[in-house]
Write an enzyme that holds these catalytic residues in place. Structure first.
Site, mmCIF file in Angstrom:
data_model
loop_
_atom_site.group_PDB
_atom_site.id
_atom_site.type_symbol
_atom_site.label_atom_id
_atom_site.label_comp_id
_atom_site.label_asym_id
_atom_site.label_seq_id
_atom_site.Cartn_x
_atom_site.Cartn_y
_atom_site.Cartn_z
ATOM 1 N N THR A 131 -53.021 -7.846 -21.873
ATOM 2 C CA THR A 131 -53.227 -7.255 -20.547
ATOM 3 C C THR A 131 -52.321 -7.912 -19.505
ATOM 4 O OG1 THR A 131 -54.853 -7.241 -18.743
ATOM 5 C CG2 THR A 131 -55.193 -8.879 -20.422
ATOM 6 N N GLU A 133 -53.385 -8.915 -16.857
ATOM 7 C CA GLU A 133 -54.209 -9.900 -16.147
ATOM 8 C C GLU A 133 -53.863 -11.334 -16.560
ATOM 9 O OE1 GLU A 133 -58.340 -8.849 -15.546
ATOM 10 O OE2 GLU A 133 -57.877 -6.750 -15.941
ATOM 11 N N TYR A 156 -62.155 -13.698 -18.578
ATOM 12 C CA TYR A 156 -61.564 -12.650 -19.430
ATOM 13 C C TYR A 156 -60.066 -12.884 -19.593
ATOM 14 C CZ TYR A 156 -59.260 -8.203 -20.498
ATOM 15 O OH TYR A 156 -58.432 -7.254 -21.037
ATOM 16 N N LYS A 160 -57.798 -13.904 -22.895
ATOM 17 C CA LYS A 160 -56.704 -13.075 -23.416
ATOM 18 C C LYS A 160 -55.403 -13.902 -23.452
ATOM 19 C CE LYS A 160 -56.632 -9.240 -24.338
ATOM 20 N NZ LYS A 160 -56.856 -8.596 -25.668
HETATM 21 P P1 NAD Z 1 -63.269 -1.767 -25.167
HETATM 22 O O1 NAD Z 1 -64.200 -2.785 -24.617
HETATM 23 O O2 NAD Z 1 -63.468 -0.336 -24.793
HETATM 24 O O3 NAD Z 1 -63.264 -1.825 -26.752
HETATM 25 C C1 NAD Z 1 -63.265 -3.034 -27.457
HETATM 26 C C2 NAD Z 1 -63.567 -2.725 -28.914
HETATM 27 O O4 NAD Z 1 -63.528 -3.967 -29.633
HETATM 28 C C3 NAD Z 1 -64.957 -2.121 -29.142
HETATM 29 O O5 NAD Z 1 -64.872 -1.060 -30.058
HETATM 30 C C4 NAD Z 1 -65.766 -3.275 -29.715
HETATM 31 O O6 NAD Z 1 -66.797 -2.845 -30.589
HETATM 32 C C5 NAD Z 1 -64.678 -4.045 -30.457
HETATM 33 N N1 NAD Z 1 -65.021 -5.457 -30.631
HETATM 34 C C6 NAD Z 1 -65.465 -6.334 -29.681
HETATM 35 N N2 NAD Z 1 -65.701 -7.536 -30.227
HETATM 36 C C7 NAD Z 1 -65.386 -7.434 -31.558
HETATM 37 C C8 NAD Z 1 -65.389 -8.328 -32.644
HETATM 38 N N3 NAD Z 1 -65.804 -9.589 -32.502
HETATM 39 N N4 NAD Z 1 -64.987 -7.880 -33.860
HETATM 40 C C9 NAD Z 1 -64.583 -6.595 -34.020
HETATM 41 N N5 NAD Z 1 -64.563 -5.690 -33.034
HETATM 42 C C10 NAD Z 1 -64.958 -6.102 -31.805
HETATM 43 O O7 NAD Z 1 -61.820 -2.271 -24.748
HETATM 44 P P2 NAD Z 1 -60.517 -1.408 -24.416
HETATM 45 O O8 NAD Z 1 -60.532 -1.078 -22.973
HETATM 46 O O9 NAD Z 1 -60.351 -0.341 -25.421
HETATM 47 O O10 NAD Z 1 -59.397 -2.517 -24.622
HETATM 48 C C11 NAD Z 1 -58.754 -2.686 -25.886
HETATM 49 C C12 NAD Z 1 -57.775 -3.830 -25.779
HETATM 50 O O11 NAD Z 1 -56.813 -3.548 -24.761
HETATM 51 C C13 NAD Z 1 -58.426 -5.149 -25.384
HETATM 52 O O12 NAD Z 1 -57.830 -6.186 -26.124
HETATM 53 C C14 NAD Z 1 -58.113 -5.298 -23.894
HETATM 54 O O13 NAD Z 1 -58.030 -6.648 -23.532
HETATM 55 C C15 NAD Z 1 -56.776 -4.600 -23.824
HETATM 56 N N6 NAD Z 1 -56.434 -3.995 -22.521
HETATM 57 C C16 NAD Z 1 -57.319 -3.137 -21.913
HETATM 58 C C17 NAD Z 1 -56.953 -2.537 -20.707
HETATM 59 C C18 NAD Z 1 -57.865 -1.544 -20.012
HETATM 60 O O14 NAD Z 1 -57.571 -1.131 -18.899
HETATM 61 N N7 NAD Z 1 -58.964 -1.120 -20.623
HETATM 62 C C19 NAD Z 1 -55.713 -2.810 -20.127
HETATM 63 C C20 NAD Z 1 -54.848 -3.677 -20.794
HETATM 64 C C21 NAD Z 1 -55.210 -4.249 -21.989
#
Ligand code: NAD
Length: 339
Positions: A131, A133, A156, A160
């Site tokens: 991210t 962030e 968070y 990351k």
């Molecule tokens: P989300 O919270 O919607 O989904 C996370 C998924 O990971 C879920 O399906 C959850 O069940 C799974 N998970 C959590 N802990 C786990 C574990 N211990 N073992 C296996 N699975 C596990 O998150 P998202 O928004 O889809 O984000 C996905 C990735 O992208 C993350 O790494 C996040 O840091 C990154 N990211 C998100 C954004 C955003 O705006 N949402 C932006 C940049 C980066």
């Protein structure tokens, strides 16, 4: 046909990425612990080239078994605890999942990669989805890029960052061919309704206050999840081992302006009996340590990977609001799943 293993496949970005990869001819194995944020309903009807394995990225045995059974050509780690507010409440869970979980994946990926034949070894990638962030917070000007120093501020973003540093260590020490992507705020279908956009839509439809932190002046850069996923696929296929790439939406908005935009779209698509949804806006105590502004310079990804965006923010927000209006049953299911 190439097989890719996608952790966090049942989450917001993961399930959108799975759809894109299947449409591009990959066989996909999802690996997900199905926490409160992961839902099988987001992966319905994907066909025979998709398999879901339920497992935790911290569980060496479960992940090792998935690697041995499915023999992927690449591993992409989307799995994470991803909500800043929850990280303020329960920071250690974020360290365990995001830092230790990633280290566990790297450890097992290295073992797996070391045992591959020469061609598969050469083409293998471990891709870490991260991210913007990790860069901390910007003032009123400037943008983050691949060379910006890491300076996370919340549990968070610190977790990351810890994960990203693990990835870097495995690349430099063991030559594991890794790529890291860092992206700004995503929006689009299948986002769990605790995050800003779907949360506001749900509150609006239920006649509840629309809670805006502080005075709503913090700025975020918004990218449609399909554009982010297309960038990740480019980084997988064309990214140089050891590199990191930034992706953004080139669409900065103050939070309050974004909520106004959502209200105007809802006023048009699902009008209230009287007045505008804007009347439901309510200012609440600011988030602790709330980062002021994020913005991304993604010119390296454009140059090296050919990254472009299909969606602009106004059209993307409209289609997103429509999606949530047409998929109320998905929202009810994931919110009511009791996880
Ligand atoms: P989300 O919270 O919607 O989904 C996370 C998924 O990971 C879920 O399906 C959850 O069940 C799974 N998970 C959590 N802990 C786990 C574990 N211990 N073992 C296996 N699975 C596990 O998150 P998202 O928004 O889809 O984000 C996905 C990735 O992208 C993350 O790494 C996040 O840091 C990154 N990211 C998100 C954004 C955003 O705006 N949402 C932006 C940049 C980066």
């Amino acid at each position: 046909m190439k097989t890719i293993l996608v952790t966090g496949a049942a989450g917001f970005i993961g399930c959108n990425f799975v759809r894109l990869s299947l449409s591009r001819g990959y066989r996909v194995v999802g690996f997900d612990a199905l926490t409160y944020a992961g839902h099988k309903e987001s992966l319905d009807g994907l066909g025979p080239n998709f398999t879901l394995v339920t497992g935790d990225i911290r569980d060496a045995r479960a992940f090792g078994t998935a690697l041995a059974s499915h023999k992927p050509h690449a591993i992409l780690n989307f799995a994470a605890e991803s909500h800043v507010d929850r990280s303020i409440e329960d920071p250690l869970l974020f360290v365990e999942t995001n830092v230790l979980g990633t280290a566990n994946l790297l450890h097992l990926s290295l073992e797996y990669w070391s045992g591959l034949g020469a061609a598969d070894k050469e083409n293998f990638r471990y891709l870490q989805v991260s991210t913007d962030e990790v860069f901390g917070s910007l003032g009123d000007t400037g943008k983050f890029s691949e060379t910006t120093p890491l300076d996370p501020r919340s549990p968070y973003s610190a977790s990351k960052t810890g994960a990203d540093l693990m990835v870097s260590a495995w690349h430099h020490t063991y030559k594991l061919p890794t790529v890291t992507t860092r992206c700004s705020n995503n929006y689009g279908p299948f986002q769990f309704p605790e995050k800003l956009i779907p949360h506001m839509i749900q509150c609006a439809l239920q006649g509840k206050p629309l809670p805006v932190y502080g005075k709503g002046q913090n700025v975020r850069d918004w990218i449609h999840v399909e554009d982010h996923c297309a960038g990740i696929l480019l980084a997988l296929e064309k990214g140089k081992p050891g590199s990191n790439y930034c992706f953004g939406g080139n669409a900065e908005r103050r939070n309050l302006d974004l909520v106004h935009d959502l209200c105007l779209i809802l006023d048009e698509l699902k009008p209230r009996a009287r007045g505008s949804y804007k009347e439901q806006i309510s200012f609440v105590t600011d988030r602790l340590g709330h980062d002021w502004r994020y913005a991304i310079d993604d010119s390296l990804a454009a140059r090296e990977l050919g990254f472009t965006r299909k969606h602009e923010l106004n059209g993307g927000l409209r289609s997103t609001v429509k999606w949530y209006l047409e998929n109320e049953s998905w929202c009810k299911k994931v919110l009511g799943s009791g996880k």
